[in-house]
Design a protein around this motif. Structure first.
Motif, PDB file in Angstrom:
ATOM      1  N   ASP A   1     -47.791  77.568  65.886  1.00 41.78           N
ATOM      2  CA  ASP A   1     -47.608  76.834  64.632  1.00 41.78           C
ATOM      3  C   ASP A   1     -46.151  76.438  64.444  1.00 41.78           C
ATOM      4  N   LEU A   2     -45.269  77.355  64.774  1.00 36.83           N
ATOM      5  CA  LEU A   2     -43.842  77.092  64.647  1.00 36.83           C
ATOM      6  C   LEU A   2     -43.409  75.957  65.575  1.00 36.83           C
ATOM      7  N   GLN A   3     -43.907  75.953  66.810  1.00 41.58           N
ATOM      8  CA  GLN A   3     -43.584  74.877  67.750  1.00 41.58           C
ATOM      9  C   GLN A   3     -44.102  73.537  67.237  1.00 41.58           C
ATOM     10  N   ARG A   4     -45.359  73.510  66.768  1.00 39.20           N
ATOM     11  CA  ARG A   4     -45.956  72.280  66.264  1.00 39.20           C
ATOM     12  C   ARG A   4     -45.157  71.733  65.081  1.00 39.20           C
ATOM     13  N   ASP A   5     -44.808  72.600  64.143  1.00 37.96           N
ATOM     14  CA  ASP A   5     -44.064  72.153  62.970  1.00 37.96           C
ATOM     15  C   ASP A   5     -42.662  71.675  63.332  1.00 37.96           C
ATOM     16  N   THR A   6     -42.054  72.327  64.318  1.00 35.73           N
ATOM     17  CA  THR A   6     -40.726  71.903  64.767  1.00 35.73           C
ATOM     18  C   THR A   6     -40.777  70.517  65.389  1.00 35.73           C
ATOM     19  N   ILE A   7     -41.803  70.247  66.179  1.00 38.88           N
ATOM     20  CA  ILE A   7     -41.956  68.923  66.798  1.00 38.88           C
ATOM     21  C   ILE A   7     -42.183  67.866  65.725  1.00 38.88           C
ATOM     22  N   ILE A   8     -42.992  68.185  64.723  1.00 37.19           N
ATOM     23  CA  ILE A   8     -43.244  67.234  63.633  1.00 37.19           C
ATOM     24  C   ILE A   8     -41.951  66.915  62.891  1.00 37.19           C
ATOM     25  N   VAL A   9     -41.165  67.935  62.596  1.00 34.70           N
ATOM     26  CA  VAL A   9     -39.894  67.719  61.892  1.00 34.70           C
ATOM     27  C   VAL A   9     -38.934  66.906  62.750  1.00 34.70           C
ATOM     28  N   ALA A  10     -38.876  67.173  64.048  1.00 35.42           N
ATOM     29  CA  ALA A  10     -37.981  66.433  64.940  1.00 35.42           C
ATOM     30  C   ALA A  10     -38.377  64.958  65.001  1.00 35.42           C
ATOM     31  N   ILE A  11     -39.670  64.684  65.120  1.00 33.77           N
ATOM     32  CA  ILE A  11     -40.142  63.296  65.168  1.00 33.77           C
ATOM     33  C   ILE A  11     -39.859  62.585  63.851  1.00 33.77           C
ATOM     34  N   ALA A  12     -40.127  63.252  62.742  1.00 37.82           N
ATOM     35  CA  ALA A  12     -39.862  62.651  61.427  1.00 37.82           C
ATOM     36  C   ALA A  12     -38.373  62.360  61.246  1.00 37.82           C
ATOM     37  N   THR A  13     -37.522  63.255  61.742  1.00 39.87           N
ATOM     38  CA  THR A  13     -36.076  63.052  61.640  1.00 39.87           C
ATOM     39  C   THR A  13     -35.632  61.835  62.447  1.00 39.87           C
ATOM     40  N   VAL A  14     -36.158  61.695  63.654  1.00 43.71           N
ATOM     41  CA  VAL A  14     -35.804  60.546  64.495  1.00 43.71           C
ATOM     42  C   VAL A  14     -36.288  59.244  63.850  1.00 43.71           C
ATOM     43  N   LEU A  15     -37.522  59.240  63.338  1.00 40.52           N
ATOM     44  CA  LEU A  15     -38.048  58.035  62.686  1.00 40.52           C
ATOM     45  C   LEU A  15     -37.234  57.666  61.455  1.00 40.52           C
ATOM     46  N   LEU A  16     -36.852  58.651  60.666  1.00 41.01           N
ATOM     47  CA  LEU A  16     -36.030  58.386  59.488  1.00 41.01           C
ATOM     48  C   LEU A  16     -34.662  57.838  59.889  1.00 41.01           C
TER      49      LEU A  16
END
Length: 62
Positions: free
Chosen positions: A25-40
């Protein structure tokens, strides 16, 4: 003495009562946050570039 008891109680709370996420879960959430940060970051770069061109066009007219 109250400070020491506070830290002891905090430790027990974290150890026994907090539900920690699983590693997957921690890995999945970290990837989501990283992708959202790059898109932003890409979106903000595009908006900043657009505003720069618009303002240069406006200031260049005077």
């Amino acid at each position: 003495m109250k400070v020491v008891q506070y830290f002891k109680d905090s430790f027990v709370e974290f150890k026994d009562h907090v539900t920690w996420p699983s590693f997957s879960d921690l890995q999945r959430d970290t990837i989501i946050v990283a992708i959202a940060t790059v898109l932003l970051a890409i979106f903000l770069y595009a908006v900043d570039t657009l505003f720069t061109h618009v303002l240069n066009f406006i200031y260049g007219a005077f």
